[in-house]
Every structure is written in C-alpha cells, then in structure tokens.
Design a protein around this motif. Structure first.
Motif, PDB file in Angstrom:
ATOM      1  N   HIS A 203       0.835  -1.201   0.000  1.00 68.08           N
ATOM      2  CA  HIS A 203       0.000   0.000   0.000  1.00 68.08           C
ATOM      3  C   HIS A 203       0.870   1.250   0.000  1.00 68.08           C
TER       4      HIS A 203
ATOM      5  N   ILE B 256       2.131   4.970   1.191  1.00 63.98           N
ATOM      6  CA  ILE B 256       2.280   5.637   2.483  1.00 63.98           C
ATOM      7  C   ILE B 256       1.205   6.708   2.593  1.00 63.98           C
ATOM      8  N   THR B 257       0.521   6.726   3.717  1.00 66.58           N
ATOM      9  CA  THR B 257      -0.551   7.699   3.932  1.00 66.58           C
ATOM     10  C   THR B 257      -0.079   8.809   4.871  1.00 66.58           C
ATOM     11  N   TYR B 258      -0.896   9.821   5.011  1.00 66.30           N
ATOM     12  CA  TYR B 258      -0.608  10.909   5.947  1.00 66.30           C
ATOM     13  C   TYR B 258      -0.484  10.356   7.366  1.00 66.30           C
ATOM     14  N   ASP B 259      -1.351   9.411   7.724  1.00 65.95           N
ATOM     15  CA  ASP B 259      -1.294   8.807   9.059  1.00 65.95           C
ATOM     16  C   ASP B 259       0.028   8.076   9.281  1.00 65.95           C
ATOM     17  N   ASP B 260       0.542   7.402   8.244  1.00 67.31           N
ATOM     18  CA  ASP B 260       1.833   6.724   8.357  1.00 67.31           C
ATOM     19  C   ASP B 260       2.946   7.726   8.669  1.00 67.31           C
ATOM     20  N   VAL B 261       2.931   8.853   7.987  1.00 62.95           N
ATOM     21  CA  VAL B 261       3.944   9.881   8.211  1.00 62.95           C
ATOM     22  C   VAL B 261       3.808  10.457   9.617  1.00 62.95           C
TER      23      VAL B 261
ATOM     24  N   ASP C  81       2.523   8.974  12.287  1.00 57.58           N
ATOM     25  CA  ASP C  81       2.997   7.951  13.229  1.00 57.58           C
ATOM     26  C   ASP C  81       4.526   7.932  13.289  1.00 57.58           C
ATOM     27  N   PHE C  82       5.167   8.061  12.137  1.00 55.03           N
ATOM     28  CA  PHE C  82       6.625   8.080  12.090  1.00 55.03           C
ATOM     29  C   PHE C  82       7.180   9.252  12.888  1.00 55.03           C
TER      30      PHE C  82
END
Length: 106
Positions: A80, A82-87, A89-90
């Motif tokens: 999948h 990378i989403t805004y939420d992934d960024v 969380d990082f």
C-alpha cells in the motif's frame, strides 16, 4: 533565424525562436516533452515529444536536454501507499525516541 510554429491551447498558433523552447529527451521515450512560455498569454505549455517531434525541433536549432530516469523510478511498487497517518505515526515515534534518548543521556 529559424522560426518554429507551436500551438498554445489558449491562443492557438504562435511563432517561437529555438531559444524559447525547452526540449527534454528522456530515456523512457514516452516521457520526452517540449515546453515553452506562450508569448501572448504567458502560460507554460508542455507537450509530448515523440521521435519525429524531437528530430524536427533539433533540426530547427532547439537544444535537447537528456534525462535518464533512475532505475528505482521504474521498479514495480508492491504494497500500500504511504498515507498521511503513516507519516504522522513516524514523526510521533521519532519524538518519543528522542525523549527516551534524552532521558538516558540525562
């Protein structure tokens, strides 16, 4: 001096000097293009350039820029996106890690 006729989607046919055009010849032929600033409306116009267009523009005195696409850009992408939420969380995990390191060095 050579005059090159091109078409602006707003103004129609315009005449340009070779120096007014940018020709980018890509290692992926489908990605080659030419671009120019319309002398009438000032819009930036960008159009695909196949081998015939490239040959015509070069013969008219337009300098060709060579662009080699990095192999990484052509690799198949799996998984999948990378989403805004992934960024987010990082970033939050990096902040947490910074706080832990600061407390250990303390």
């Amino acid at each position: 001096m050579t005059t090159i006729k091109a078409s602006c989607p707003v103004c129609g046919d315009v005449e340009l000097k070779p120096a007014q055009l940018r020709l980018v010849v890509c290692s992926q032929a489908d990605w080659s293009y030419y671009a120019f600033g319309c002398p009438r409306c000032r819009d930036e116009v960008r159009k695909p350039a196949d081998e015939e267009i490239v040959a015509l523009l070069v013969s008219g005195g337009v300098a060709a820029e060579r662009w080699h696409v990095p192999a990484e850009a052509l690799e198949a992408k799996n998984g999948h996106r990378i989403t805004y939420d992934d960024v987010l969380d990082f970033v939050l995990n990096m902040d947490r890690l910074d706080a832990e390191i600061s407390s250990l060095l303390g």
